[in-house]
Design a protein around this motif. Structure first.
Motif, PDB file in Angstrom:
ATOM      1  N   ILE A  27      18.703   5.783 -12.079  1.00  0.00           N
ATOM      2  CA  ILE A  27      17.365   5.736 -11.499  1.00  0.00           C
ATOM      3  C   ILE A  27      17.434   6.320 -10.089  1.00  0.00           C
ATOM      4  CG2 ILE A  27      15.463   4.244 -10.777  1.00  0.00           C
ATOM      5  CD1 ILE A  27      16.408   2.223 -12.872  1.00  0.00           C
ATOM      6  N   THR A  28      16.453   7.122  -9.741  1.00  0.00           N
ATOM      7  CA  THR A  28      16.368   7.668  -8.388  1.00  0.00           C
ATOM      8  C   THR A  28      14.984   7.408  -7.806  1.00  0.00           C
ATOM      9  OG1 THR A  28      15.661   9.846  -9.183  1.00  0.00           O
ATOM     10  CG2 THR A  28      18.029   9.485  -8.887  1.00  0.00           C
ATOM     11  N   ASP A  29      14.916   7.367  -6.495  1.00  0.00           N
ATOM     12  CA  ASP A  29      13.640   7.223  -5.797  1.00  0.00           C
ATOM     13  C   ASP A  29      13.838   7.708  -4.367  1.00  0.00           C
ATOM     14  OD1 ASP A  29      10.809   5.817  -6.088  1.00  0.00           O
ATOM     15  OD2 ASP A  29      11.566   5.361  -4.076  1.00  0.00           O
ATOM     16  N   HIS A  30      12.758   8.193  -3.756  1.00  0.00           N
ATOM     17  CA  HIS A  30      12.901   8.722  -2.402  1.00  0.00           C
ATOM     18  C   HIS A  30      13.295   7.652  -1.397  1.00  0.00           C
ATOM     19  CE1 HIS A  30       8.760   7.198  -2.293  1.00  0.00           C
ATOM     20  NE2 HIS A  30       8.894   7.142  -0.989  1.00  0.00           N
ATOM     21  N   LEU A  31      13.045   6.374  -1.697  1.00  0.00           N
ATOM     22  CA  LEU A  31      13.435   5.310  -0.783  1.00  0.00           C
ATOM     23  C   LEU A  31      14.939   5.055  -0.796  1.00  0.00           C
ATOM     24  CD1 LEU A  31      10.547   2.714  -1.249  1.00  0.00           C
ATOM     25  CD2 LEU A  31      10.792   4.514   0.467  1.00  0.00           C
ATOM     26  N   THR A  91       0.824  -1.208   0.000  1.00  0.00           N
ATOM     27  CA  THR A  91       0.000   0.000   0.000  1.00  0.00           C
ATOM     28  C   THR A  91       0.850   1.246   0.000  1.00  0.00           C
ATOM     29  OG1 THR A  91      -0.075  -0.057   2.391  1.00  0.00           O
ATOM     30  CG2 THR A  91      -1.877  -1.167   1.225  1.00  0.00           C
ATOM     31  N   GLY A  92       2.182   1.073  -0.163  1.00  0.00           N
ATOM     32  CA  GLY A  92       3.077   2.232  -0.151  1.00  0.00           C
ATOM     33  C   GLY A  92       2.823   3.145  -1.326  1.00  0.00           C
ATOM     34  N   LYS A  93       2.913   4.437  -1.115  1.00  0.00           N
ATOM     35  CA  LYS A  93       2.752   5.423  -2.165  1.00  0.00           C
ATOM     36  C   LYS A  93       4.069   6.099  -2.457  1.00  0.00           C
ATOM     37  CE  LYS A  93      -2.039   6.425  -0.917  1.00  0.00           C
ATOM     38  NZ  LYS A  93      -2.989   7.478  -0.517  1.00  0.00           N
ATOM     39  N   ARG A  94       4.291   6.388  -3.692  1.00  0.00           N
ATOM     40  CA  ARG A  94       5.549   7.004  -4.085  1.00  0.00           C
ATOM     41  C   ARG A  94       5.449   8.519  -3.972  1.00  0.00           C
ATOM     42  NH1 ARG A  94       8.261   9.157  -8.490  1.00  0.00           N
ATOM     43  NH2 ARG A  94      10.379   8.437  -8.767  1.00  0.00           N
ATOM     44  N   PHE A  97      13.762  -2.521   1.623  1.00  0.00           N
ATOM     45  CA  PHE A  97      12.871  -2.190   0.509  1.00  0.00           C
ATOM     46  C   PHE A  97      13.122  -3.171  -0.632  1.00  0.00           C
ATOM     47  CE2 PHE A  97      14.236   1.634   2.775  1.00  0.00           C
ATOM     48  CZ  PHE A  97      13.022   2.158   3.197  1.00  0.00           C
ATOM     49  N   TYR A  98      12.277  -3.131  -1.652  1.00  0.00           N
ATOM     50  CA  TYR A  98      12.476  -4.042  -2.777  1.00  0.00           C
ATOM     51  C   TYR A  98      11.854  -3.463  -4.052  1.00  0.00           C
ATOM     52  CZ  TYR A  98       7.627  -5.596  -2.028  1.00  0.00           C
ATOM     53  OH  TYR A  98       6.259  -5.642  -1.881  1.00  0.00           O
ATOM     54  N   VAL A  99      12.302  -3.995  -5.185  1.00  0.00           N
ATOM     55  CA  VAL A  99      11.811  -3.586  -6.495  1.00  0.00           C
ATOM     56  C   VAL A  99      12.028  -4.745  -7.459  1.00  0.00           C
ATOM     57  CG1 VAL A  99      14.033  -2.573  -7.187  1.00  0.00           C
ATOM     58  CG2 VAL A  99      11.930  -1.787  -8.286  1.00  0.00           C
ATOM     59  N   LYS A 100      11.147  -4.871  -8.434  1.00  0.00           N
ATOM     60  CA  LYS A 100      11.349  -5.868  -9.486  1.00  0.00           C
ATOM     61  C   LYS A 100      12.517  -5.441 -10.372  1.00  0.00           C
ATOM     62  CE  LYS A 100       6.763  -7.913 -10.270  1.00  0.00           C
ATOM     63  NZ  LYS A 100       5.703  -8.098 -11.300  1.00  0.00           N
ATOM     64  N   THR A 101      13.389  -6.400 -10.697  1.00  0.00           N
ATOM     65  CA  THR A 101      14.514  -6.053 -11.553  1.00  0.00           C
ATOM     66  C   THR A 101      14.079  -5.763 -12.987  1.00  0.00           C
ATOM     67  OG1 THR A 101      14.947  -8.407 -11.912  1.00  0.00           O
ATOM     68  CG2 THR A 101      16.210  -7.296 -10.181  1.00  0.00           C
ATOM     69  N   SER A 102      12.923  -6.244 -13.393  1.00  0.00           N
ATOM     70  CA  SER A 102      12.424  -5.913 -14.735  1.00  0.00           C
ATOM     71  C   SER A 102      12.220  -4.411 -14.870  1.00  0.00           C
ATOM     72  CB  SER A 102      11.114  -6.653 -15.019  1.00  0.00           C
ATOM     73  OG  SER A 102      10.134  -6.344 -14.040  1.00  0.00           O
ATOM     74  N   TYR A 103      11.880  -3.753 -13.772  1.00  0.00           N
ATOM     75  CA  TYR A 103      11.731  -2.299 -13.790  1.00  0.00           C
ATOM     76  C   TYR A 103      13.092  -1.627 -13.939  1.00  0.00           C
ATOM     77  CZ  TYR A 103      10.429   2.395 -12.219  1.00  0.00           C
ATOM     78  OH  TYR A 103      10.243   3.748 -12.143  1.00  0.00           O
ATOM     79  N   LEU A 104      14.096  -2.142 -13.229  1.00  0.00           N
ATOM     80  CA  LEU A 104      15.436  -1.570 -13.333  1.00  0.00           C
ATOM     81  C   LEU A 104      16.040  -1.809 -14.708  1.00  0.00           C
ATOM     82  CD1 LEU A 104      16.945  -2.707  -9.900  1.00  0.00           C
ATOM     83  CD2 LEU A 104      15.865  -0.518 -10.426  1.00  0.00           C
ATOM     84  N   ASP A 152       7.187   5.081 -12.522  1.00  0.00           N
ATOM     85  CA  ASP A 152       6.155   4.279 -11.885  1.00  0.00           C
ATOM     86  C   ASP A 152       6.216   4.523 -10.374  1.00  0.00           C
ATOM     87  OD1 ASP A 152       4.433   2.440 -10.849  1.00  0.00           O
ATOM     88  OD2 ASP A 152       5.297   0.697 -11.856  1.00  0.00           O
ATOM     89  N   GLY A 153       5.197   5.188  -9.858  1.00  0.00           N
ATOM     90  CA  GLY A 153       5.190   5.541  -8.443  1.00  0.00           C
ATOM     91  C   GLY A 153       5.071   4.365  -7.507  1.00  0.00           C
ATOM     92  N   ASP A 154       4.713   3.178  -8.032  1.00  0.00           N
ATOM     93  CA  ASP A 154       4.530   2.007  -7.175  1.00  0.00           C
ATOM     94  C   ASP A 154       5.604   0.953  -7.373  1.00  0.00           C
ATOM     95  OD1 ASP A 154       2.176   2.983  -6.016  1.00  0.00           O
ATOM     96  OD2 ASP A 154       0.998   2.336  -7.743  1.00  0.00           O
ATOM     97  N   ALA A 155       6.677   1.275  -8.073  1.00  0.00           N
ATOM     98  CA  ALA A 155       7.697   0.262  -8.379  1.00  0.00           C
ATOM     99  C   ALA A 155       8.495  -0.131  -7.143  1.00  0.00           C
ATOM    100  CB  ALA A 155       8.629   0.766  -9.463  1.00  0.00           C
TER     101      ALA A 155
END
Length: 546
Positions: A340-344, A28-31, A395-402, A410-413
């Motif tokens: 790639i950057t993200d607040h996390l 349910t995390g929001k970016r 934290f985690y992310v799909k490598t397909s996104y990277l 994608d705010g939910d990646a």
């Protein structure tokens, strides 16, 4: 500095993660929108980890969320750590000891005999462990970990004593300024990095034989002395970490920064990626970072390599900028790269305060530890688990996104994993083995932590496999070897002491240690066979600052 807007909109601290589903689809995390650029405001610790892929093909175990749990017979018990002055409940047995091996001895080996021939591949019974085959005896035993090398100070295998004396006289070699940080193991070799925190570091990447010949040997430059000079940016400048792959290559991330902790700190050369052939020790490939990837105060300090199905050509490298909070993805096939950057990726201000024994300090390190899930039959995609150094969360992310070189909006990646690790839960490097067990260095707790990715990420399920206030002071890096019976390798270096008050050169400051991953988790909550009635229950969705 600008910490106000991005952290007040921080994610909810828990996410629902049903037992039998891929965690990617249950958050349910929001970016947040792109946060204001945040410059590091304290001296920063630069430690990291990497991944290990399944070298034997698809995993027999779904390392994420299998549909059937096995071996429910073993009871689960809570074990309280009763070490003096510590108050952490890790809910597992701690097998802690520091026992020197009084029978360890070996003659000094002159550096001139340190030839590549010592790394000749040995053919032996595949059911026999490396330690058994070579009849290795450890210097110390710390829980499941064995110490193979230890130093008070580092030295290097100069061509002659005269060359060494000249280097000292010119200030090219200042003994007390040399500190090992990264470690990697491939076949019969151990690799170590020595970043140029201070002047007087003559070698930034070195090698050792995996079979020890002496307790504190001089280090041999890799690939040779000619590669180590600040006179040309075509050579190796300052390395924090490196990674081997199953194709016999060593991926070396060169930060290009020198005298990092001094007023003379500068980006001496652009960051670059060097790829060496470990059979010939010749350079195979080189990538120089695009200027747009190098921000003010950037520091690229960690690398992991992503290969699929043993395809050596289709390889990606993920490289973390710990001070400017980004990941550069490099695709080997066409030498294309993107950032790639993200607040996390940012540090958490609530986790900026550290205490290591009597030392109290503040660091604002961003994304640091990275680990890849193994390949397997259940998931075509792999998951990158990551955390900032100054954070108590995973934290985690799909490598397909990277791996996609398109827009990364994608705010939910990027997602938050369950609960935090709790107070002083700072972790540096991390790795995930071929069975889906995550190992990580708890630098503020003198400990090595673990998590079984079959179980929800909550403090009850976070274990400790070893802890020592003597031998595990600031475990900096962790890597996995490629042996059939897999081991994790760590290097400890007392980095905060080095940066803040200087090292006591009358004591042991640096250690190279290893432990078999299967033996390390046996009987702990990270053992797939260990559980209790609440092990598989998701943590409540509630505020959890720590």
């Amino acid at each position: 500095m600008a910490l106000d807007n991005w952290f007040q909109n921080w994610h909810p601290t828990f996410f629902q993660q049903p037992l039998h589903h891929d965690p990617i689809h249950n958050s349910t995390g929001k970016r947040l929108k792109n946060p204001t650029n945040l410059l590091p405001i304290y001296f920063s610790l630069n430690l990291l980890g990497s991944e290990h892929k399944n070298l034997k093909g698809p995993s027999k175990v779904d390392a994420h969320f299998p549909t059937e749990w096995k071996s429910k017979e073993l009871p689960f018990h809570n074990f309280k750590d009763d070490l003096p002055g510590e108050e952490y409940d890790y809910s597992l047995p701690l097998r802690l000891s520091s026992q020197p091996n009084e029978h360890y001895s070996s003659p000094h080996v002159d550096s001139s005999t340190f030839e590549k021939s010592i790394y000749t591949k040995k053919h032996h019974n595949t059911d026999e462990t490396y330690e058994d085959h070579h009849k290795l005896k450890a210097l110390e035993i710390t829980g499941p970990f064995k110490t193979w090398y230890r130093w008070k100070t580092l030295d290097f295998a100069y061509p002659s004593l005269l060359e060494r004396s000249k280097a000292i006289a010119k200030g090219d070699f200042v003994v007390e300024n040399n500190l090992p940080l990264g470690i990697e193991v491939y076949k019969d070799r151990i690799f170590m990095s020595m970043p140029k925190w201070k002047p007087g570091v003559p070698v930034t990447l070195a090698q050792l034989p995996r079979v020890p010949k002496e307790e504190s040997p001089p280090l041999m430059p890799y690939p040779n002395w000619d590669w180590h000079s600040e006179k040309s940016c075509d050579l190796i400048t300052s390395v924090f970490r490196m990674k081997t792959d199953i194709c016999g290559r060593l991926w070396v991330l060169d930060s290009g920064k020198i005298s990092i902790t001094t007023e003379e700190a500068k980006q001496h050369c652009p960051p670059k990626l060097l790829i060496f052939d470990l059979e010939t020790d010749e350079l195979l490939d080189k990538y120089i970072f695009d200027n747009s990837f190098v921000k003010e105060d950037s520091l690229y300090s960690n690398i992991i390599v992503d290969l699929r199905q043993g395809d050596c050509h289709d390889a990606y490298a993920y490289m973390a900028d710990v001070w400017r909070f980004g990941i550069v993805v490099f695709r080997l096939a066409d030498h294309h790269a993107w950032r790639i950057t993200d607040h996390l990726f940012y540090p958490d201000p609530l986790a900026a305060s550290y205490q290591l024994h009597h030392l109290k300090f503040e660091w604002m390190d961003g994304i640091f530890g990275m680990a890849l899930s193994p390949e397997g039959d259940f998931h075509e995609d792999r998951i990158l688990y990551f955390h900032p150094m100054s954070s108590f969360r995973e934290f985690y992310v799909k490598t397909s996104y990277l791996r996609s070189d398109g827009d990364h909006d994608d705010g939910d990646a990027f997602k938050i994993m369950g609960e935090s690790r709790g107070p002083q839960g700072h972790a540096s490097s991390s790795v995930m083995n071929q069975d889906g067990i995550l190992f990580y260095n708890l630098v503020s707790r003198d400990s090595i932590g673990c998590w079984d990715s079959r179980k929800p990420y909550k403090r009850e399920n976070l274990g400790v496999v070893a802890r020592s206030r003597q031998t595990l002071v600031f475990p900096n890096d962790i890597r996995l070897d490629q042996d059939k019976k897999q081991s994790m390798w760590i290097i400890t270096n007392r980095l905060p002491y080095y940066l803040i008050e200087g090292l006591d050169i009358s004591r042991i400051n640096f250690r190279v240690m290893s432990a078999y991953t299967d033996e390390a988790i046996k009987g702990t909550i990270c053992d797939p066979n260990v559980h209790n009635k609440s092990t598989y229950l998701e943590p409540p969705i509630d505020e959890d600052c720590y």
